[in-house]
Design an enzyme around this catalytic site. Sequence first.
Site, PDB file in Angstrom:
ATOM      1  N   GLY A  84      -2.283  60.644  -6.092  1.00  0.00           N
ATOM      2  CA  GLY A  84      -0.823  60.635  -6.279  1.00  0.00           C
ATOM      3  C   GLY A  84      -0.389  61.490  -7.447  1.00  0.00           C
ATOM      4  O   GLY A  84       0.484  61.110  -8.222  1.00  0.00           O
ATOM      5  N   ALA A  85      -0.989  62.688  -7.554  1.00  0.00           N
ATOM      6  CA  ALA A  85      -0.710  63.532  -8.727  1.00  0.00           C
ATOM      7  C   ALA A  85       0.306  64.636  -8.429  1.00  0.00           C
ATOM      8  O   ALA A  85       0.459  65.576  -9.198  1.00  0.00           O
ATOM      9  CB  ALA A  85      -2.012  64.127  -9.263  1.00  0.00           C
ATOM     10  N   SER A  86       1.026  64.515  -7.310  1.00  0.00           N
ATOM     11  CA  SER A  86       2.025  65.544  -6.998  1.00  0.00           C
ATOM     12  C   SER A  86       3.320  65.347  -7.779  1.00  0.00           C
ATOM     13  O   SER A  86       4.182  66.213  -7.784  1.00  0.00           O
ATOM     14  CB  SER A  86       2.318  65.554  -5.491  1.00  0.00           C
ATOM     15  OG  SER A  86       2.857  64.315  -5.082  1.00  0.00           O
ATOM     16  N   ARG A  87       3.467  64.209  -8.430  1.00  0.00           N
ATOM     17  CA  ARG A  87       4.681  63.979  -9.233  1.00  0.00           C
ATOM     18  C   ARG A  87       4.480  62.756 -10.137  1.00  0.00           C
ATOM     19  O   ARG A  87       3.419  62.111 -10.112  1.00  0.00           O
ATOM     20  CB  ARG A  87       5.892  63.771  -8.332  1.00  0.00           C
ATOM     21  CG  ARG A  87       5.820  62.504  -7.494  1.00  0.00           C
ATOM     22  CD  ARG A  87       7.011  62.383  -6.571  1.00  0.00           C
ATOM     23  NE  ARG A  87       7.254  60.990  -6.227  1.00  0.00           N
ATOM     24  CZ  ARG A  87       7.978  60.568  -5.219  1.00  0.00           C
ATOM     25  NH1 ARG A  87       8.559  61.454  -4.434  1.00  0.00           N
ATOM     26  NH2 ARG A  87       8.162  59.287  -4.979  1.00  0.00           N
ATOM     27  N   ASN A 140      -4.077  56.196  -8.967  1.00  0.00           N
ATOM     28  CA  ASN A 140      -2.668  56.119  -9.382  1.00  0.00           C
ATOM     29  C   ASN A 140      -1.706  56.011  -8.196  1.00  0.00           C
ATOM     30  O   ASN A 140      -0.636  55.417  -8.324  1.00  0.00           O
ATOM     31  CB  ASN A 140      -2.326  57.362 -10.211  1.00  0.00           C
ATOM     32  CG  ASN A 140      -0.834  57.571 -10.341  1.00  0.00           C
ATOM     33  OD1 ASN A 140      -0.175  56.904 -11.126  1.00  0.00           O
ATOM     34  ND2 ASN A 140      -0.266  58.470  -9.534  1.00  0.00           N
ATOM     35  N   LYS A 194      -0.655  44.772  -6.793  1.00  0.00           N
ATOM     36  CA  LYS A 194      -1.033  45.163  -8.161  1.00  0.00           C
ATOM     37  C   LYS A 194      -1.850  44.066  -8.845  1.00  0.00           C
ATOM     38  O   LYS A 194      -2.734  44.347  -9.651  1.00  0.00           O
ATOM     39  CB  LYS A 194       0.218  45.499  -8.981  1.00  0.00           C
ATOM     40  CG  LYS A 194       0.993  46.715  -8.440  1.00  0.00           C
ATOM     41  CD  LYS A 194       0.165  47.979  -8.459  1.00  0.00           C
ATOM     42  CE  LYS A 194       0.991  49.222  -8.142  1.00  0.00           C
ATOM     43  NZ  LYS A 194       0.217  50.457  -8.243  1.00  0.00           N
ATOM     44  N   ILE A 221       8.888  52.978 -15.842  1.00  0.00           N
ATOM     45  CA  ILE A 221       8.659  54.362 -16.265  1.00  0.00           C
ATOM     46  C   ILE A 221       9.650  55.258 -15.520  1.00  0.00           C
ATOM     47  O   ILE A 221       9.920  55.050 -14.332  1.00  0.00           O
ATOM     48  CB  ILE A 221       7.198  54.795 -15.960  1.00  0.00           C
ATOM     49  CG1 ILE A 221       6.177  53.771 -16.525  1.00  0.00           C
ATOM     50  CG2 ILE A 221       6.921  56.192 -16.511  1.00  0.00           C
ATOM     51  CD1 ILE A 221       6.169  53.587 -18.014  1.00  0.00           C
ATOM     52  N   TYR A 240       4.537  44.212  -3.557  1.00  0.00           N
ATOM     53  CA  TYR A 240       4.109  45.113  -4.635  1.00  0.00           C
ATOM     54  C   TYR A 240       3.341  44.328  -5.702  1.00  0.00           C
ATOM     55  O   TYR A 240       2.236  44.723  -6.103  1.00  0.00           O
ATOM     56  CB  TYR A 240       5.355  45.779  -5.236  1.00  0.00           C
ATOM     57  CG  TYR A 240       5.086  46.799  -6.312  1.00  0.00           C
ATOM     58  CD1 TYR A 240       4.640  48.083  -5.981  1.00  0.00           C
ATOM     59  CD2 TYR A 240       5.297  46.504  -7.653  1.00  0.00           C
ATOM     60  CE1 TYR A 240       4.402  49.022  -6.966  1.00  0.00           C
ATOM     61  CE2 TYR A 240       5.065  47.442  -8.641  1.00  0.00           C
ATOM     62  CZ  TYR A 240       4.622  48.710  -8.298  1.00  0.00           C
ATOM     63  OH  TYR A 240       4.386  49.648  -9.276  1.00  0.00           O
ATOM     64  N   SER A 278      -0.371  62.797  -0.786  1.00  0.00           N
ATOM     65  CA  SER A 278      -0.362  62.574   0.666  1.00  0.00           C
ATOM     66  C   SER A 278       0.529  63.547   1.431  1.00  0.00           C
ATOM     67  O   SER A 278       0.158  64.008   2.499  1.00  0.00           O
ATOM     68  CB  SER A 278       0.055  61.139   0.979  1.00  0.00           C
ATOM     69  OG  SER A 278       1.289  60.850   0.387  1.00  0.00           O
TER      70      SER A 278
HETATM   71  P1  NAD Z   1       6.007  58.215  -7.498  1.00  0.00           P
HETATM   72  O1  NAD Z   1       6.629  57.621  -6.295  1.00  0.00           O
HETATM   73  O2  NAD Z   1       6.816  59.122  -8.339  1.00  0.00           O
HETATM   74  O3  NAD Z   1       4.671  58.994  -7.097  1.00  0.00           O
HETATM   75  C1  NAD Z   1       3.728  58.397  -6.248  1.00  0.00           C
HETATM   76  C2  NAD Z   1       2.621  59.360  -5.932  1.00  0.00           C
HETATM   77  O4  NAD Z   1       1.698  58.691  -5.054  1.00  0.00           O
HETATM   78  C3  NAD Z   1       3.063  60.618  -5.208  1.00  0.00           C
HETATM   79  O5  NAD Z   1       2.307  61.715  -5.683  1.00  0.00           O
HETATM   80  C4  NAD Z   1       2.666  60.354  -3.739  1.00  0.00           C
HETATM   81  O6  NAD Z   1       2.352  61.541  -3.031  1.00  0.00           O
HETATM   82  C5  NAD Z   1       1.429  59.529  -3.937  1.00  0.00           C
HETATM   83  N1  NAD Z   1       1.079  58.707  -2.784  1.00  0.00           N
HETATM   84  C6  NAD Z   1       1.812  57.704  -2.218  1.00  0.00           C
HETATM   85  N2  NAD Z   1       1.145  57.207  -1.157  1.00  0.00           N
HETATM   86  C7  NAD Z   1      -0.033  57.893  -1.071  1.00  0.00           C
HETATM   87  C8  NAD Z   1      -1.138  57.853  -0.195  1.00  0.00           C
HETATM   88  N3  NAD Z   1      -1.185  56.981   0.822  1.00  0.00           N
HETATM   89  N4  NAD Z   1      -2.152  58.727  -0.391  1.00  0.00           N
HETATM   90  C9  NAD Z   1      -2.126  59.624  -1.404  1.00  0.00           C
HETATM   91  N5  NAD Z   1      -1.099  59.705  -2.276  1.00  0.00           N
HETATM   92  C10 NAD Z   1      -0.067  58.858  -2.093  1.00  0.00           C
HETATM   93  O7  NAD Z   1       5.453  56.989  -8.330  1.00  0.00           O
HETATM   94  P2  NAD Z   1       5.176  56.815  -9.896  1.00  0.00           P
HETATM   95  O8  NAD Z   1       6.348  56.153 -10.482  1.00  0.00           O
HETATM   96  O9  NAD Z   1       4.661  58.068 -10.472  1.00  0.00           O
HETATM   97  O10 NAD Z   1       4.025  55.707  -9.815  1.00  0.00           O
HETATM   98  C11 NAD Z   1       2.649  56.032  -9.906  1.00  0.00           C
HETATM   99  C12 NAD Z   1       1.867  54.738  -9.966  1.00  0.00           C
HETATM  100  O11 NAD Z   1       2.311  53.969 -11.091  1.00  0.00           O
HETATM  101  C13 NAD Z   1       2.057  53.838  -8.738  1.00  0.00           C
HETATM  102  O12 NAD Z   1       0.847  53.207  -8.415  1.00  0.00           O
HETATM  103  C14 NAD Z   1       3.076  52.839  -9.222  1.00  0.00           C
HETATM  104  O13 NAD Z   1       2.980  51.615  -8.527  1.00  0.00           O
HETATM  105  C15 NAD Z   1       2.677  52.693 -10.672  1.00  0.00           C
HETATM  106  N6  NAD Z   1       3.766  52.180 -11.508  1.00  0.00           N
HETATM  107  C16 NAD Z   1       4.935  52.854 -11.623  1.00  0.00           C
HETATM  108  C17 NAD Z   1       5.945  52.327 -12.419  1.00  0.00           C
HETATM  109  C18 NAD Z   1       7.273  53.017 -12.604  1.00  0.00           C
HETATM  110  O14 NAD Z   1       8.174  52.397 -13.186  1.00  0.00           O
HETATM  111  N7  NAD Z   1       7.451  54.247 -12.168  1.00  0.00           N
HETATM  112  C19 NAD Z   1       5.748  51.119 -13.081  1.00  0.00           C
HETATM  113  C20 NAD Z   1       4.547  50.457 -12.947  1.00  0.00           C
HETATM  114  C21 NAD Z   1       3.556  51.007 -12.157  1.00  0.00           C
END
Ligand code: NAD
Length: 265
Positions: free
Chosen positions: A31-34, A109, A178, A207, A174, A56
């Site tokens: 999930g490192a595209s963003r 991630n 987690k 975040i 969710y 993905s």
């Molecule tokens: P985001 O939605 O900005 O990015 C998610 C990333 O996961 C994207 O790159 C997407 O392509 C990838 N992804 C999703 N499903 C996938 C799959 N099946 N296979 C491969 N890649 C996949 O999310 P974020 O806010 O950057 O969150 C990243 C991680 O941190 C997540 O696990 C999220 O649950 C966790 N998190 C986020 C927050 C927040 O407030 N943003 C808080 C707590 C935990």
Amino acid sequence: MVKFSRELDNNYLLLNKNMNKLSNKVALITGASRGIGRAIAIEFAKAGASVLINYSSDDKGAEETLEEIKKLNGYGAIIKGDIAKYDTCQKIVEEALRLMGKLDILVNNAGISKIGLFMDATEEEINNVINTNLLGAMYLTKHVVNHMVSRKCGNVINISSMWGEVGASCEVLYSSSKGGLNLFTKALAKEIAPSNIRVNCIAPGVINTKMNSFLGEEEKKSLEEEIPLGRFGDSSEIGKLAVFLASEDSSYITGQVIRADGGFV
Ligand code: NAD
């Protein structure tokens, strides 16, 4: 003038020290595209790691992450694949090993969120959240750990959530996924510590990423008021914590869930 030179030297030394923290390490980040995944990729590249960017569907986002890494004179490559599928995870790991010859660090991630009442959740929604957030991390870790055990070294970092510790209303799926990831971390850490592999987890609070883009200005403001530090976290703050957990600075830490939530829960 002399003072300026000394400060410059100190800064230079500090930069070099950070650059060495992960040098010669190869990291696979899902999930490192963003968002947080991209920030971890960038912080890892700054620390000298070679970075494999998994995602993905967002081809453009993955390319942008790679561009950022190149700008830092870092080394990286992209491996597209849905981590919610067992066979795809095997292929991702095979491709990573073909490209780099080894894997030192795995960051699980990738994740999705689902807001809504549990009683309204469909079978598909339940499966999607659990498959991506929990089973996906297990599938990928299984394939990576086989490789790490044979090398007798490695480092796995899972990204869960503060809700995985305390549970959130309207985020039952969710929170459950987690919470599972937190216990997966603790149990696996005990099992593979004898092979010199550490497993830790970061549990972020709110975040500033696209995952929270559904929040309106008013909702954001009232949420910020609930956070003791008075603001949302920045992805880079999670990235820096991930560097610490991936580096020798945390060499005696394993099986831990570390919250980075501004004091929220
Ligand atoms: P985001 O939605 O900005 O990015 C998610 C990333 O996961 C994207 O790159 C997407 O392509 C990838 N992804 C999703 N499903 C996938 C799959 N099946 N296979 C491969 N890649 C996949 O999310 P974020 O806010 O950057 O969150 C990243 C991680 O941190 C997540 O696990 C999220 O649950 C966790 N998190 C986020 C927050 C927040 O407030 N943003 C808080 C707590 C935990």
